[in-house]
Design a protein around this motif. Structure first.
Motif, PDB file in Angstrom:
ATOM      1  N   VAL A  79       0.858  -1.182   0.000  1.00  0.00           N
ATOM      2  CA  VAL A  79       0.000   0.000   0.000  1.00  0.00           C
ATOM      3  C   VAL A  79       0.894   1.232   0.000  1.00  0.00           C
ATOM      4  CG1 VAL A  79      -1.946  -1.117   1.146  1.00  0.00           C
ATOM      5  CG2 VAL A  79      -0.176   0.004   2.520  1.00  0.00           C
ATOM      6  N   LEU A  80       0.336   2.348  -0.445  1.00  0.00           N
ATOM      7  CA  LEU A  80       1.113   3.575  -0.581  1.00  0.00           C
ATOM      8  C   LEU A  80       1.020   4.415   0.692  1.00  0.00           C
ATOM      9  CD1 LEU A  80      -0.073   4.466  -4.182  1.00  0.00           C
ATOM     10  CD2 LEU A  80       2.193   3.627  -3.537  1.00  0.00           C
ATOM     11  N   ASP A  81       2.178   4.681   1.293  1.00  0.00           N
ATOM     12  CA  ASP A  81       2.174   5.567   2.451  1.00  0.00           C
ATOM     13  C   ASP A  81       1.890   6.997   1.960  1.00  0.00           C
ATOM     14  OD1 ASP A  81       4.551   6.640   1.440  1.00  0.00           O
ATOM     15  OD2 ASP A  81       5.813   5.383   2.705  1.00  0.00           O
ATOM     16  N   PRO A  82       1.581   7.913   2.871  1.00  0.00           N
ATOM     17  CA  PRO A  82       1.161   9.262   2.444  1.00  0.00           C
ATOM     18  C   PRO A  82       2.115   9.960   1.469  1.00  0.00           C
ATOM     19  CG  PRO A  82       0.611   8.943   4.745  1.00  0.00           C
ATOM     20  CD  PRO A  82       1.387   7.716   4.326  1.00  0.00           C
ATOM     21  N   PRO A  83       3.450   9.950   1.682  1.00  0.00           N
ATOM     22  CA  PRO A  83       4.320  10.644   0.713  1.00  0.00           C
ATOM     23  C   PRO A  83       4.255  10.033  -0.686  1.00  0.00           C
ATOM     24  CG  PRO A  83       5.474  10.283   2.788  1.00  0.00           C
ATOM     25  CD  PRO A  83       4.220   9.483   2.859  1.00  0.00           C
ATOM     26  N   LEU A  84       4.253   8.696  -0.789  1.00  0.00           N
ATOM     27  CA  LEU A  84       4.189   8.052  -2.098  1.00  0.00           C
ATOM     28  C   LEU A  84       2.828   8.275  -2.749  1.00  0.00           C
ATOM     29  CD1 LEU A  84       6.032   4.640  -1.506  1.00  0.00           C
ATOM     30  CD2 LEU A  84       6.940   6.775  -2.431  1.00  0.00           C
ATOM     31  N   ALA A  85       1.768   8.197  -1.943  1.00  0.00           N
ATOM     32  CA  ALA A  85       0.430   8.429  -2.476  1.00  0.00           C
ATOM     33  C   ALA A  85       0.312   9.842  -3.054  1.00  0.00           C
ATOM     34  CB  ALA A  85      -0.610   8.217  -1.379  1.00  0.00           C
ATOM     35  N   LYS A  86       0.912  10.807  -2.401  1.00  0.00           N
ATOM     36  CA  LYS A  86       0.868  12.189  -2.891  1.00  0.00           C
ATOM     37  C   LYS A  86       1.588  12.309  -4.226  1.00  0.00           C
ATOM     38  CE  LYS A  86       1.883  16.962  -1.537  1.00  0.00           C
ATOM     39  NZ  LYS A  86       2.427  17.841  -0.465  1.00  0.00           N
ATOM     40  N   LEU A  87       2.730  11.650  -4.365  1.00  0.00           N
ATOM     41  CA  LEU A  87       3.478  11.695  -5.621  1.00  0.00           C
ATOM     42  C   LEU A  87       2.686  11.088  -6.774  1.00  0.00           C
ATOM     43  CD1 LEU A  87       7.093  10.721  -4.475  1.00  0.00           C
ATOM     44  CD2 LEU A  87       6.336  12.945  -5.335  1.00  0.00           C
ATOM     45  N   LEU A  88       1.908  10.037  -6.480  1.00  0.00           N
ATOM     46  CA  LEU A  88       1.147   9.358  -7.525  1.00  0.00           C
ATOM     47  C   LEU A  88      -0.269   9.911  -7.674  1.00  0.00           C
ATOM     48  CD1 LEU A  88       2.297   5.659  -7.002  1.00  0.00           C
ATOM     49  CD2 LEU A  88       2.943   7.233  -8.831  1.00  0.00           C
ATOM     50  N   GLY A  89      -0.645  10.846  -6.821  1.00  0.00           N
ATOM     51  CA  GLY A  89      -1.947  11.479  -6.946  1.00  0.00           C
ATOM     52  C   GLY A  89      -3.118  10.576  -6.637  1.00  0.00           C
ATOM     53  N   PRO A  94      -5.350   8.331  -3.222  1.00  0.00           N
ATOM     54  CA  PRO A  94      -5.579   8.382  -1.776  1.00  0.00           C
ATOM     55  C   PRO A  94      -4.510   7.628  -0.990  1.00  0.00           C
ATOM     56  CG  PRO A  94      -7.615   7.873  -2.936  1.00  0.00           C
ATOM     57  CD  PRO A  94      -6.517   7.793  -3.948  1.00  0.00           C
ATOM     58  N   GLU A  95      -4.269   8.056   0.228  1.00  0.00           N
ATOM     59  CA  GLU A  95      -3.306   7.380   1.105  1.00  0.00           C
ATOM     60  C   GLU A  95      -3.710   5.928   1.324  1.00  0.00           C
ATOM     61  OE1 GLU A  95      -3.024   9.606   4.688  1.00  0.00           O
ATOM     62  OE2 GLU A  95      -2.293  11.421   3.700  1.00  0.00           O
ATOM     63  N   PHE A  96      -2.711   5.052   1.352  1.00  0.00           N
ATOM     64  CA  PHE A  96      -2.866   3.618   1.590  1.00  0.00           C
ATOM     65  C   PHE A  96      -3.638   2.917   0.466  1.00  0.00           C
ATOM     66  CE2 PHE A  96      -2.712   5.758   5.782  1.00  0.00           C
ATOM     67  CZ  PHE A  96      -1.410   5.376   6.101  1.00  0.00           C
ATOM     68  N   SER A  97      -3.600   3.503  -0.733  1.00  0.00           N
ATOM     69  CA  SER A  97      -4.144   2.822  -1.906  1.00  0.00           C
ATOM     70  C   SER A  97      -3.269   1.601  -2.222  1.00  0.00           C
ATOM     71  CB  SER A  97      -4.153   3.756  -3.120  1.00  0.00           C
ATOM     72  OG  SER A  97      -5.049   4.824  -2.938  1.00  0.00           O
ATOM     73  N   GLU A 111      13.963  -0.475  -8.011  1.00  0.00           N
ATOM     74  CA  GLU A 111      12.815  -0.628  -7.128  1.00  0.00           C
ATOM     75  C   GLU A 111      11.720   0.294  -7.657  1.00  0.00           C
ATOM     76  OE1 GLU A 111      14.032   0.344  -3.196  1.00  0.00           O
ATOM     77  OE2 GLU A 111      15.353  -1.404  -2.977  1.00  0.00           O
ATOM     78  N   SER A 112      10.600  -0.275  -8.067  1.00  0.00           N
ATOM     79  CA  SER A 112       9.512   0.508  -8.648  1.00  0.00           C
ATOM     80  C   SER A 112       8.222   0.231  -7.890  1.00  0.00           C
ATOM     81  CB  SER A 112       9.325   0.163 -10.131  1.00  0.00           C
ATOM     82  OG  SER A 112      10.525   0.359 -10.863  1.00  0.00           O
ATOM     83  N   VAL A 113       7.430   1.267  -7.709  1.00  0.00           N
ATOM     84  CA  VAL A 113       6.125   1.140  -7.064  1.00  0.00           C
ATOM     85  C   VAL A 113       5.063   1.625  -8.047  1.00  0.00           C
ATOM     86  CG1 VAL A 113       4.672   1.808  -5.129  1.00  0.00           C
ATOM     87  CG2 VAL A 113       7.121   1.498  -4.778  1.00  0.00           C
ATOM     88  N   TYR A 114       4.157   0.706  -8.440  1.00  0.00           N
ATOM     89  CA  TYR A 114       3.135   1.000  -9.441  1.00  0.00           C
ATOM     90  C   TYR A 114       1.762   1.130  -8.792  1.00  0.00           C
ATOM     91  CZ  TYR A 114       6.413  -0.400 -13.142  1.00  0.00           C
ATOM     92  OH  TYR A 114       7.489  -0.497 -13.987  1.00  0.00           O
ATOM     93  N   ARG A 160      -4.188   1.312 -11.915  1.00  0.00           N
ATOM     94  CA  ARG A 160      -3.938   1.584 -13.318  1.00  0.00           C
ATOM     95  C   ARG A 160      -2.994   0.589 -13.966  1.00  0.00           C
ATOM     96  NH1 ARG A 160      -4.433   6.140 -15.896  1.00  0.00           N
ATOM     97  NH2 ARG A 160      -4.437   4.637 -17.592  1.00  0.00           N
ATOM     98  N   TYR A 161      -2.492  -0.356 -13.205  1.00  0.00           N
ATOM     99  CA  TYR A 161      -1.466  -1.258 -13.732  1.00  0.00           C
ATOM    100  C   TYR A 161      -1.780  -2.683 -13.324  1.00  0.00           C
ATOM    101  CZ  TYR A 161       3.150  -1.325 -15.964  1.00  0.00           C
ATOM    102  OH  TYR A 161       4.181  -1.481 -16.845  1.00  0.00           O
ATOM    103  N   SER A 162      -1.507  -3.625 -14.216  1.00  0.00           N
ATOM    104  CA  SER A 162      -1.698  -5.040 -13.900  1.00  0.00           C
ATOM    105  C   SER A 162      -0.611  -5.852 -14.590  1.00  0.00           C
ATOM    106  CB  SER A 162      -3.087  -5.529 -14.343  1.00  0.00           C
ATOM    107  OG  SER A 162      -3.216  -5.468 -15.748  1.00  0.00           O
ATOM    108  N   TYR A 163      -0.385  -7.047 -14.093  1.00  0.00           N
ATOM    109  CA  TYR A 163       0.591  -7.965 -14.677  1.00  0.00           C
ATOM    110  C   TYR A 163      -0.141  -9.180 -15.229  1.00  0.00           C
ATOM    111  CZ  TYR A 163       4.714  -5.499 -13.082  1.00  0.00           C
ATOM    112  OH  TYR A 163       5.691  -4.558 -12.921  1.00  0.00           O
ATOM    113  N   ASP A 164       0.108  -9.517 -16.494  1.00  0.00           N
ATOM    114  CA  ASP A 164      -0.532 -10.651 -17.149  1.00  0.00           C
ATOM    115  C   ASP A 164       0.491 -11.758 -17.367  1.00  0.00           C
ATOM    116  OD1 ASP A 164      -2.841  -9.193 -17.232  1.00  0.00           O
ATOM    117  OD2 ASP A 164      -2.613  -8.579 -19.323  1.00  0.00           O
TER     118      ASP A 164
END
Length: 248
Positions: free
Chosen positions: A189-199, A201-204, A225-228, A232-236
């Motif tokens: 899940v995205l902590d508040p700083p990462l969530a803000k960068l990706l636009g 909600p927090e903990f998405s 190290e990448s956080v998606y 909007r993203y999925s792995y097939d």
């Protein structure tokens, strides 16, 4: 028997309901537009609200809709599917007709340290080029990348800066061609700083992807190290059954 017959009718109506909803999602409504209410759908198709709720839950699981408490159900942004191929973010986006880009790019030369050094088979004191950036698709934040490249393989990389594809620069400028990678994908899940960068909600929900890339000589070229964004993203994956497996 009566119950079974009723379930059969409900199943047919349920299929009609799903088909109708997919038509709205794929043809009539735009992302973030609202779907009809559960009550209206139940009355229109002559099914219970539980049947409607299950159909919407399934569409939510598939990433086609999202639900907001007290507001209703809305069409999701289309997901970008990533197949299990060794491609760069730039290649992924262009293959899907989207324009790749970057925000908040920082390039610096730093000591590898214990963890990055271990990933790249370097001494902790060895220098690496660290590239940090928010990657975008058609201007929308999609992922946060932190990439590390040994400075001895790409001298001066930090001073050059990165404006486009890192893989293209490594190939054209340093003659480093990545041939394979070891990759792991984790749910997070995205902590508040990462969530803000990706636009978002927090903990998405998000995917955390760790990758070590190699050239043809098995030399470690990159650790990333990448956080998606999971919305909007999925792995097939295509999975093959081994001929030795005869069990059900």
């Amino acid at each position: 028997m009566a119950e079974a017959a009723g379930n059969g009718r409900a199943g047919t109506k349920g299929a009609q309901l799903r088909s109708y909803l997919l038509g709205l999602i794929e043809g009539e409504l735009k992302p973030h537009e609202k779907l009809p209410t559960e009550r209206d759908l139940a009355e229109t198709f002559g099914v219970t609200r539980l049947t409607v709720r299950r159909a919407l839950d399934q569409l939510g699981y598939e990433g086609r809709v999202y639900r907001t408490q007290g507001a209703g159900t809305f069409v999701s942004e289309p997901r970008i599917a990533k197949s299990v191929e060794l491609t760069s973010f730039t290649q992924d986006m262009r293959a899907r007709g989207l324009v790749p880009g970057s925000l908040d790019t920082v390039v610096e030369e730093i000591p590898a340290g214990a963890e990055i050094g271990a990933r790249l088979a370097l001494s902790p004191r060895d220098l690496v080029a660290h590239i940090s950036r928010v990657r975008t698709a058609d201007g929308e934040p999609m992922c946060i990348e932190n990439t590390y490249v040994p400075s001895k393989l790409a001298p001066g990389l930090a001073a050059r800066g990165i404006t486009g594809s890192l893989y293209q620069m490594l190939t054209e400028t340093y003659h480093l061609k990545i041939e394979k990678a070891e990759q792991s994908i984790h749910a997070t899940v995205l902590d508040p700083p990462l969530a803000k960068l990706l636009g978002v909600p927090e903990f998405s929900p998000a995917f955390k992807v760790l990758r070590v890339a190699y050239d043809a000589r098995n030399q470690r070229i990159e650790y990333a190290e990448s956080v998606y964004r999971a919305d909007r993203y999925s792995y097939d994956f295509v999975i093959f059954r081994t001929s030795r497996d005869n069990t059900n």
